[in-house]
Scaffold this active site. Structure first.
Site, PDB file in Angstrom:
ATOM      1  CG  HIS A  18      -0.505   0.304   2.495  1.00  0.00           C
ATOM      2  ND1 HIS A  18      -0.204  -0.680   3.417  1.00  0.00           N
ATOM      3  CD2 HIS A  18      -0.241   1.482   3.105  1.00  0.00           C
ATOM      4  CE1 HIS A  18       0.214  -0.105   4.540  1.00  0.00           C
ATOM      5  NE2 HIS A  18       0.205   1.205   4.366  1.00  0.00           N
ATOM      6  CG  ASP A  49      -0.161  -3.979   2.800  1.00  0.00           C
ATOM      7  OD1 ASP A  49       0.179  -3.383   1.756  1.00  0.00           O
ATOM      8  OD2 ASP A  49      -0.412  -3.380   3.864  1.00  0.00           O
ATOM      9  N   GLY A 123       3.214   6.972   7.609  1.00  0.00           N
ATOM     10  CA  GLY A 123       4.632   7.081   7.262  1.00  0.00           C
ATOM     11  C   GLY A 123       5.454   5.946   7.847  1.00  0.00           C
ATOM     12  CG  ASN A 124       5.895   4.728  11.917  1.00  0.00           C
ATOM     13  OD1 ASN A 124       5.341   5.714  12.357  1.00  0.00           O
ATOM     14  ND2 ASN A 124       7.109   4.371  12.279  1.00  0.00           N
ATOM     15  CB  SER A 125       2.889   1.892   6.109  1.00  0.00           C
ATOM     16  OG  SER A 125       1.687   2.088   6.788  1.00  0.00           O
TER      17      SER A 125
END
Length: 164
Positions: A18, A49, A123-125
């Site tokens: 994503h 993902d 933003g941590n994804s």
């Protein structure tokens, strides 16, 4: 903006699908500089993902290594590394709050994820969830809105099964 981490000496970078889903151009910043490296998409799978990128780096890259997410315990201390809201190389600490959680969003189902109270923000994804030995036990993926400090990571055993 998202996060990823190096998984081998050849410049392979793992992130969430994503994070790169709608990207026409992917660039990677390896350090505190503003120097961006072009990245090539090698593989992606929306169902799990995950996405694998490749860069050509002018410097030696030190990869992270995977730990055993199945051996992790509720209450175990963990560290999330990422770029929350574009704040490069941020770290937050917390614990594993639950294991084997199943989440369903509009776009996908996340079976068997790790739950953590570690601060995971936009933003941590794609960033690593590390145990105290510095081993990747999860890939930070999603937070539960509107709550605070309920985040989820794809466990390393599922990541390794998808990659290898």
């Amino acid at each position: 903006i998202g996060t990823g981490f190096v998984i081998d000496h050849y410049g392979s970078i793992l992130t969430n699908e994503h994070v790169i889903h709608r990207a026409k151009k992917i660039t990677v910043r390896l350090d505190q500089s503003n120097h961006l490296l072009p990245a090539k998409l090698l593989w992606k799978d929306a169902n799990v993902d995950l996405a694998l990128l490749q860069i050509d780096s002018p410097q030696l890259i030190h990869p992270l290594t995977f730990g055993d997410s199945q051996a992790s315990q509720v209450g175990e201390w963990v560290l999330a590394i990422g770029n929350p809201y574009g704040l490069h190389l941020s770290a937050s600490v917390g614990i594993i709050s639950g294991k084997n959680r199943s989440l369903k969003t509009e776009k996908r189902t996340y079976p068997d994820v790790l739950q953590t109270d570690t601060a995971i923000n936009p933003g941590n994804s794609g960033g690593p969830l590390l145990n105290l030995s510095g081993k990747v036990i999860g890939v930070n993926t999603i937070i539960l809105y509107p709550s605070q400090n309920i985040g989820f990571a794809i466990p390393s055993h599922m990541v390794q099964r998808a990659l290898f």
